[in-house]
Scaffold this motif. Sequence first.
Motif, PDB file in Angstrom:
ATOM      1  N   GLN A 188       0.829  -1.206   0.000  1.00 21.20           N
ATOM      2  CA  GLN A 188       0.000   0.000   0.000  1.00 21.20           C
ATOM      3  C   GLN A 188       0.862   1.254   0.000  1.00 21.20           C
ATOM      4  N   ARG A 189       1.909   1.258   0.807  1.00 23.13           N
ATOM      5  CA  ARG A 189       2.786   2.429   0.864  1.00 23.13           C
ATOM      6  C   ARG A 189       3.456   2.686  -0.488  1.00 23.13           C
ATOM      7  N   LEU A 190       3.952   1.635  -1.120  1.00 20.63           N
ATOM      8  CA  LEU A 190       4.615   1.786  -2.421  1.00 20.63           C
ATOM      9  C   LEU A 190       3.655   2.314  -3.479  1.00 20.63           C
ATOM     10  N   CYS A 191       2.421   1.806  -3.469  1.00 20.14           N
ATOM     11  CA  CYS A 191       1.429   2.281  -4.440  1.00 20.14           C
ATOM     12  C   CYS A 191       1.121   3.759  -4.229  1.00 20.14           C
ATOM     13  N   ARG A 192       1.002   4.167  -2.978  1.00 18.24           N
ATOM     14  CA  ARG A 192       0.730   5.581  -2.692  1.00 18.24           C
ATOM     15  C   ARG A 192       1.883   6.456  -3.162  1.00 18.24           C
ATOM     16  N   GLU A 193       3.109   6.014  -2.903  1.00 23.47           N
ATOM     17  CA  GLU A 193       4.285   6.801  -3.285  1.00 23.47           C
ATOM     18  C   GLU A 193       4.416   6.920  -4.794  1.00 23.47           C
ATOM     19  N   GLN A 194       4.080   5.822  -5.505  1.00 21.33           N
ATOM     20  CA  GLN A 194       4.262   5.807  -6.959  1.00 21.33           C
ATOM     21  C   GLN A 194       3.036   6.327  -7.709  1.00 21.33           C
ATOM     22  N   GLY A 195       1.897   6.454  -7.008  1.00 22.35           N
ATOM     23  CA  GLY A 195       0.669   6.879  -7.667  1.00 22.35           C
ATOM     24  C   GLY A 195      -0.030   5.746  -8.390  1.00 22.35           C
ATOM     25  N   ALA A 196       0.304   4.485  -8.029  1.00 20.86           N
ATOM     26  CA  ALA A 196      -0.320   3.324  -8.666  1.00 20.86           C
ATOM     27  C   ALA A 196      -1.602   2.945  -7.920  1.00 20.86           C
ATOM     28  N   VAL A 197      -2.518   2.297  -8.634  1.00 16.78           N
ATOM     29  CA  VAL A 197      -3.785   1.850  -8.059  1.00 16.78           C
ATOM     30  C   VAL A 197      -3.573   0.499  -7.388  1.00 16.78           C
ATOM     31  N   LEU A 198      -3.972   0.384  -6.128  1.00 22.27           N
ATOM     32  CA  LEU A 198      -3.886  -0.883  -5.414  1.00 22.27           C
ATOM     33  C   LEU A 198      -5.214  -1.623  -5.546  1.00 22.27           C
ATOM     34  N   ILE A 199      -5.174  -2.805  -6.181  1.00 24.30           N
ATOM     35  CA  ILE A 199      -6.353  -3.653  -6.360  1.00 24.30           C
ATOM     36  C   ILE A 199      -6.202  -4.872  -5.463  1.00 24.30           C
ATOM     37  N   LEU A 200      -7.163  -5.104  -4.600  1.00 23.35           N
ATOM     38  CA  LEU A 200      -7.164  -6.310  -3.783  1.00 23.35           C
ATOM     39  C   LEU A 200      -8.268  -7.242  -4.257  1.00 23.35           C
ATOM     40  N   ASP A 201      -7.898  -8.466  -4.573  1.00 22.86           N
ATOM     41  CA  ASP A 201      -8.853  -9.492  -4.985  1.00 22.86           C
ATOM     42  C   ASP A 201      -9.294 -10.260  -3.741  1.00 22.86           C
ATOM     43  N   GLU A 202     -10.475  -9.915  -3.233  1.00 24.79           N
ATOM     44  CA  GLU A 202     -11.020 -10.580  -2.049  1.00 24.79           C
ATOM     45  C   GLU A 202     -12.190 -11.488  -2.416  1.00 24.79           C
ATOM     46  N   ALA A 203     -12.129 -12.043  -3.623  1.00 21.58           N
ATOM     47  CA  ALA A 203     -13.192 -12.959  -4.046  1.00 21.58           C
ATOM     48  C   ALA A 203     -13.296 -14.153  -3.109  1.00 21.58           C
ATOM     49  N   GLY A 204     -12.156 -14.624  -2.602  1.00 13.13           N
ATOM     50  CA  GLY A 204     -12.167 -15.770  -1.711  1.00 13.13           C
ATOM     51  C   GLY A 204     -12.058 -15.423  -0.246  1.00 13.13           C
ATOM     52  N   SER A 205     -11.560 -14.230   0.072  1.00 13.26           N
ATOM     53  CA  SER A 205     -11.296 -13.875   1.465  1.00 13.26           C
ATOM     54  C   SER A 205     -12.302 -12.893   2.048  1.00 13.26           C
ATOM     55  N   GLY A 206     -13.148 -12.304   1.212  1.00 17.57           N
ATOM     56  CA  GLY A 206     -14.090 -11.303   1.677  1.00 17.57           C
ATOM     57  C   GLY A 206     -15.402 -11.870   2.178  1.00 17.57           C
ATOM     58  N   MET A 207     -16.311 -10.985   2.552  1.00 21.12           N
ATOM     59  CA  MET A 207     -17.657 -11.328   3.017  1.00 21.12           C
ATOM     60  C   MET A 207     -17.646 -12.240   4.245  1.00 21.12           C
ATOM     61  N   GLY A 208     -16.750 -11.945   5.185  1.00 20.61           N
ATOM     62  CA  GLY A 208     -16.741 -12.658   6.450  1.00 20.61           C
ATOM     63  C   GLY A 208     -15.895 -13.897   6.497  1.00 20.61           C
ATOM     64  N   ARG A 209     -15.343 -14.322   5.388  1.00 19.38           N
ATOM     65  CA  ARG A 209     -14.615 -15.583   5.313  1.00 19.38           C
ATOM     66  C   ARG A 209     -13.429 -15.635   6.297  1.00 19.38           C
ATOM     67  N   CYS A 210     -12.781 -14.493   6.518  1.00 23.70           N
ATOM     68  CA  CYS A 210     -11.603 -14.462   7.395  1.00 23.70           C
ATOM     69  C   CYS A 210     -11.928 -14.007   8.811  1.00 23.70           C
ATOM     70  N   GLY A 211     -13.220 -13.938   9.133  1.00 21.48           N
ATOM     71  CA  GLY A 211     -13.626 -13.509  10.460  1.00 21.48           C
ATOM     72  C   GLY A 211     -13.839 -12.021  10.577  1.00 21.48           C
ATOM     73  N   THR A 212     -13.574 -11.298   9.522  1.00 23.15           N
ATOM     74  CA  THR A 212     -13.879  -9.877   9.379  1.00 23.15           C
ATOM     75  C   THR A 212     -14.601  -9.722   8.050  1.00 23.15           C
ATOM     76  N   LEU A 213     -15.284  -8.598   7.865  1.00 24.96           N
ATOM     77  CA  LEU A 213     -16.003  -8.441   6.602  1.00 24.96           C
ATOM     78  C   LEU A 213     -15.048  -8.563   5.422  1.00 24.96           C
ATOM     79  N   LEU A 214     -13.878  -7.930   5.548  1.00 26.05           N
ATOM     80  CA  LEU A 214     -12.846  -7.998   4.515  1.00 26.05           C
ATOM     81  C   LEU A 214     -11.521  -8.406   5.143  1.00 26.05           C
ATOM     82  N   ALA A 215     -10.702  -9.116   4.378  1.00 29.97           N
ATOM     83  CA  ALA A 215      -9.377  -9.490   4.885  1.00 29.97           C
ATOM     84  C   ALA A 215      -8.496  -8.268   5.086  1.00 29.97           C
ATOM     85  N   GLU A 216      -8.695  -7.221   4.292  1.00 28.66           N
ATOM     86  CA  GLU A 216      -7.862  -6.028   4.422  1.00 28.66           C
ATOM     87  C   GLU A 216      -7.941  -5.440   5.830  1.00 28.66           C
TER      88      GLU A 216
END
Length: 381
Positions: A188-216
Amino acid sequence: MRDLMARLHLMGERSGPLFVRGQGSWLWDAEGRAFLDFDQDQGANSFGHSPSLLLAALHRQAELLISPGRGQCSRGQLKLAAQLCQAVGSERVTFCSDARQAAALAVRLALHWASEQNPEADSLVLVEGNSFGPLPETVAGRVLKVSFNDLDALAAALDSRCAAVLIEPVQQAAGVVPATLEYLQGAQRLCREQGAVLILDEAGSGMGRCGTLLAEELYGVRADLLILGNGLAGGLPLAALLARGRIASQSDAELAPRFSGEALLAAAGVAVLNSVLEGSFLAQVREVAGHLREGLAHLARCHGHGPLRGHGLLVGLPLIGQSAATVQRAACEQGLLIGIARDDCLRLTPALTVSHGNVEEMLRRLGRALQSVENNHVEVA
């Protein structure tokens, strides 16, 4: 016989049980045998098989409106969009049929947005080990692949041409390997410094799967673009791409809905989201996940495997000296369905509503399967 002939006609040479009914964590085949399902379509069936909350929501919506047609809007779609954006802290969302479609859209959006900020930005950094496979050929741009959990390699790849970085926080296809805290926060820090877009694929880890709504949330990071998979609607073909902050101002045309059956699927999404966010639901997921992981860790030690990987109810069990496919077949013979993350790693993704009793029964059946494989191995030797 009729069921058998139909299966041969429709499924070619595929073998295995012919399932006819499901309820919660259980499936029944045409011969009446019960199977405990700890795969649940790689976790997409987030509330198990035929959950009452989903059946009720679908029935109510089907009596009103199934689909107003492609490109049209329904009340349920607006409701799901508003609730989902509020829950995850996003400004915009678009819905797709599956995570692969959402990922391709995320990359196109990121490349288009980044090129407007910097004409040189034409590259996507793709962290190896993602679950959705190669990107469609329609996605233009230079693709650089770097190793997972290697911050130095990521830093070396982020130059002035980098438009976006796509990371799966818990890499299922690589063996349910989670990102380290240092790595994801560093990305995340590197993307902010470089101006790049950070994409997180939470298709498998999101919606409560990791015990939180999102893994992030476990990492204290915040993606610019976020991908959710079919767990959003309990296994029905509904996925989402959420946009935040600087990239959320993309045109309406780019973020238009890309799936049919909007009203029916959106109703399922609202029902699932409301249940996940309700009261102590996520705390219960964490509790049963602790039970599962404790039991699996003990079982793995007893049979010389492990250590466990993943978060919450997304669990990888590495095998030492055994094939995951062999153990999976032995488990099926014991009436247990489990997944394979890779050749030497089992994947367990039970329903978020799995009970402690289901966990205990799974441990007994998996223990018998592991013992069976060991016994057969000794006999062959």
